[in-house]
Design an enzyme around this catalytic site. Sequence first.
Site, short mmCIF file in Angstrom:
data_model
loop_
_atom_site.label_atom_id
_atom_site.label_comp_id
_atom_site.label_asym_id
_atom_site.label_seq_id
_atom_site.Cartn_x
_atom_site.Cartn_y
_atom_site.Cartn_z
N ASP A 33 49.83 34.66 37.98
CA ASP A 33 50.57 35.71 37.24
C ASP A 33 50.40 37.08 37.87
O ASP A 33 51.36 37.84 38.00
CB ASP A 33 50.24 35.69 35.73
CG ASP A 33 48.81 35.96 35.34
OD1 ASP A 33 47.93 36.02 36.22
OD2 ASP A 33 48.56 36.11 34.12
N ALA A 120 36.51 30.45 25.79
CA ALA A 120 36.84 29.11 26.26
C ALA A 120 38.05 29.12 27.18
O ALA A 120 38.49 28.08 27.66
CB ALA A 120 37.12 28.19 25.07
N ASP A 169 49.05 35.52 29.24
CA ASP A 169 48.48 35.18 27.94
C ASP A 169 49.23 35.89 26.80
O ASP A 169 49.56 35.27 25.78
CB ASP A 169 46.99 35.57 27.89
CG ASP A 169 46.21 34.96 29.04
OD1 ASP A 169 46.73 34.03 29.68
OD2 ASP A 169 45.09 35.42 29.29
C1 GLA Z 1 43.12 34.72 32.61
C2 GLA Z 1 44.03 35.95 32.65
C3 GLA Z 1 45.48 35.54 32.94
C4 GLA Z 1 45.57 34.64 34.17
C5 GLA Z 1 44.55 33.51 34.08
C6 GLA Z 1 44.49 32.68 35.33
O1 GLA Z 1 43.47 33.92 31.52
O2 GLA Z 1 43.98 36.63 31.42
O3 GLA Z 1 46.29 36.70 33.09
O4 GLA Z 1 45.40 35.39 35.34
O5 GLA Z 1 43.23 33.99 33.82
O6 GLA Z 1 45.69 32.02 35.51
#
Ligand code: GLA
Length: 378
Positions: A33, A120, A169
Amino acid sequence: MLFKQSFHEKFNLAATLICHAPGRVNIIGDHTDYNDGFVLPAAINFGTDIAASRREDDYVKVIALDCNQEFVEFSIEDIQFDERYSWSNYVRGVLQVLKQAFPQIRGANLLVSGNVPQGAGLSSSASFEVAVLKTFSELYQLPLDGIKAALMGQSAENNFVGCNCGIMDQLISAMGKQGNAMLLDCRSLTFEDAPIPEGIGLFIVNSNVKRGLVDSEYNLRREQCEQVAAYFKKSALRDVSLSELEAAESMLDPVLFRRARHVVTENLRTEAALACFKNADMAGLGQLMRESHESLKSDFEVTTKELDGLADMLNEVLGDSGGARMTGGGFGGCVVALSPINQLHVLQKTIDELYSKIFGLSADTYVCSIEQGAFRVI
Ligand code: GLA
């Protein structure tokens, strides 16, 4: 109802609304991302609930039911970082961003409760941020859509909380669709729903490995990716093709080369996964998930021996009928599997029999449903 009653007991007045925002699991596309690439997450049936009422002054009063009912209050005219009640920084950070965009907002009473397992890698913090955004957008009838809300949540996290995360997320928590994963283009922020094939279930295993060095290692990976993009004079690794990268291998530091190879190949896998969802091709999807795990293990080096062990155990049971991989940022946290529903009990039995015997830890397992994001209308 019980939640509204608790609000009444704590604040001695009625809550005018309850908002919910889900946590997420990422099915494929990790550490892509922040490279302007592709991700394929789904919103899950764990999340954050907020019961709320408006205030006529500028104070925000918050009670965190699950953190020993801790109470904080602050004025939205003067928002400071809170060293003591660190959970409150998600509320503070979001309100700082929201107040800049919508100066008309005033205070609120908030009762917060969440059930996303913390630490988690299932985005308890993004679900909290999006729940606060949804609550204020309802309380004050703000013209706020899910994409804008996700960007605000990310900005709060980057600039106030101090974690340099990407957009995945918050965006899935805001815009996920029930029963579907989502292929998200993290550059254009356009997305396509990816229907979960009939008869397929989502199984998540928390390795319960205490995550260490998450922030520093995460930020280091991000810098390494940016260095390789800069070498190619591109704004992000999204714009570097596999053949371009391979042609430059001897010129790049071997670690940087491997980091970039993960991102470039993970983008290809993630886009390919959408077609597998659409064609209900579980063998293809399982293969992509296994390759993704291997790449996160060997090239990006963010797995742990427990995550590797869990993915192997599950993949062995699943064969061609599904797949498993680590999910999220790594360095501990969870493994996700897509599996025929009638096999879920075999996965469960396998984990029960093997995990603690091999690793001396007990795992938590969740069979999850895929839920609607907080801002998603249809
Ligand atoms: C965490 C970060 C996301 C993404 C993931 C790995 O969850 O908050 O933005 O970079 O790691 O894919």
